[in-house]
Design a protein around this motif. Structure first.
Motif, short mmCIF file in Angstrom:
data_model
loop_
_atom_site.label_atom_id
_atom_site.label_comp_id
_atom_site.label_asym_id
_atom_site.label_seq_id
_atom_site.Cartn_x
_atom_site.Cartn_y
_atom_site.Cartn_z
N UNK A 165 8.35 19.62 -33.03
CA UNK A 165 8.44 18.39 -33.81
C UNK A 165 7.71 18.53 -35.14
N UNK A 166 6.50 19.10 -35.11
CA UNK A 166 5.73 19.28 -36.33
C UNK A 166 6.40 20.29 -37.26
N UNK B 195 8.98 10.70 -33.22
CA UNK B 195 8.68 9.56 -34.09
C UNK B 195 7.18 9.54 -34.36
N UNK B 196 6.77 8.68 -35.30
CA UNK B 196 5.36 8.54 -35.62
C UNK B 196 4.84 9.56 -36.61
N UNK C 14 -0.90 11.67 -28.59
CA UNK C 14 0.52 12.05 -28.61
C UNK C 14 1.13 11.73 -27.25
N UNK C 15 2.23 11.00 -27.26
CA UNK C 15 2.94 10.66 -26.03
C UNK C 15 4.19 11.53 -25.92
N UNK D 85 3.61 3.99 -26.05
CA UNK D 85 4.59 4.78 -26.80
C UNK D 85 5.31 5.82 -25.96
N UNK D 86 5.06 5.81 -24.64
CA UNK D 86 5.83 6.67 -23.75
C UNK D 86 7.26 6.14 -23.70
#
Length: 386
Positions: free
Chosen positions: A121-122, A91-92, A233-234, A310-311
């Motif tokens: 993710x990216x 997310x994010x 980044x979490x 955000x963890x």
């Protein structure tokens, strides 16, 4: 010779020769053979190695760029995700500026999989993957260095002893990171602290933040950080494959004052981190930090608050929190039944009990702390922001 040649990743025109070097390295081929054929390799490694080498040469014969290699590796990453996790979510992404490089500063739990999951993710979100910072303490064998640098990794010199050498290395690293983002337009991934957070306490080292500014120290600190698009980044793991090893290290360190790694220990941690069961994994990209801080202390605090917030907490974290004798009782942490449904709790209880049973009694407080600490940090951070 380029000033960054000693630390930079390999370029596209170096890929083919590096691959050939890797496919002639017996240590590398032995590890691949053990991974592909864990039983047969014990008896027939000498026979399997040339077969593996020939198969890999055929598979990689058309690879002549880093991006082509990463596309080829994607299937292996997906295989690892399917075999060792219950899925990865992220997310994010909306916080990222499309087409712009970022300085990803992440919490650090696993040597290889932290940047691998961020990359994945990216890649899935159609964003460029970053160049990855990796400590030279993990590059003791030539093939490991080749393997990492061909996959966009650059070297952080941590094994230097003299103060002058360390300062020179930090200046070069700072210059490289700034050059990568501002000139090459390539993103960077780096951990928020040297070494994994073995106790589950994710905190940013001010020295890392000072390093970003070191090569531009005549400029305003806030301006430098803003220009790098620093993005916390979490990375959250439901279960840590190395949790028992970390608990053992923490116990020994607490009782003797030090811990000395055995030969091959990092290799074993890397292998277990890749293949061990992780449950669910979540990656969250926080908003870019470019205001509201004056110095490294302010910035470190802001980064920590974002990562703690955000963890992604899973049921096991609340189960550990309930058992943790050192928890802050003043925090308003809800009971697990208020957060998760019965079936999810029941499944977590079974896995958590299995891990507790596998852990020596004297190590258990350190195992519990690993999973409970993110709960304390998140709810303490929430209280500070409210």
């Amino acid at each position: 010779m380029d000033r960054f040649d000693s630390i930079r990743p390999y370029n596209d025109d170096e890929v083919a020769s590096v691959l050939q070097r890797l496919l002639s390295d017996e240590d590398f081929l032995s590890i691949i053979t053990q991974y592909r054929f864990p039983v047969a390799s014990r008896y027939f490694s000498w026979l399997l190695r040339p077969i593996i080498a020939r198969k890999l040469r055929n598979e990689l014969s058309q690879i002549n760029s880093v991006s082509a290699l990463q596309k080829r590796i994607e299937s292996y990453v997906e295989h690892s995700i399917s075999q060792a996790t219950d899925g990865i979510s992220f997310s994010g992404i909306e916080h990222l500026q499309a087409g712009q490089p970022h300085l990803y500063l992440a919490n650090h739990r696993d040597i290889v999989m932290d940047p691998a999951f961020v990359n994945y993710a990216l890649f899935q979100a159609k964003h460029d993957t970053p160049r990855i910072a990796i400590g030279d303490n993990l590059l003791q064998r030539p093939f490991v260095s080749d393997l990492m640098r061909i996959n966009k990794s650059f070297i952080v010199h941590r094994s230097l002893t003299s103060r002058r050498e360390k300062l020179q290395a930090f200046q070069l690293l700072s210059a490289y990171i700034n050059h990568s983002i501002l000139e090459d337009k390539e993103s960077i991934w780096i951990a928020q602290a040297e070494g994994r957070a073995k106790d589950g306490d994710d905190r940013t080292e001010s020295a890392i933040l000072k390093m970003f500014h070191l090569s531009r120290k005549d400029e305003d600190f806030q301006h430098v950080i803003s220009s790098l698009r620093l993005t916390p980044v979490a990375i959250s793991y439901e279960y840590d494959p190395c949790d028992l090893l970390k608990a053992r290290e923490l116990y020994i360190r607490a009782n003797t004052g030090e811990y000395t790694k055995q030969k091959g220990e990092d290799d074993a941690s890397i292998a277990l981190g890749i293949t061990g069961y992780k449950g669910r994994v979540h990656v969250h990209f926080c908003p870019v930090l470019n205001t509201e801080f004056k110095d490294t202390k302010d910035l470190a605090h802001l980064i920590d608050l974002q990562i703690w917030r955000d963890y992604r907490l899973f049921p096991v974290h609340y189960l550990a929190w309930a058992m943790w004798e050192a928890k802050d009782l003043e925090l308003n942490v809800p009971d697990i039944e208020q957060v998760f449904d019965h079936q999810e709790i029941h499944t977590a209880q079974q896995e958590w009990q299995r891990r507790l049973t596998s852990c020596p009694t004297e190590h258990r407080p350190y195992l519990i702390m690993q999973y409970a600490m993110p709960v304390q940090n998140q709810y303490r951070g929430n209280a500070l922001q409210n």
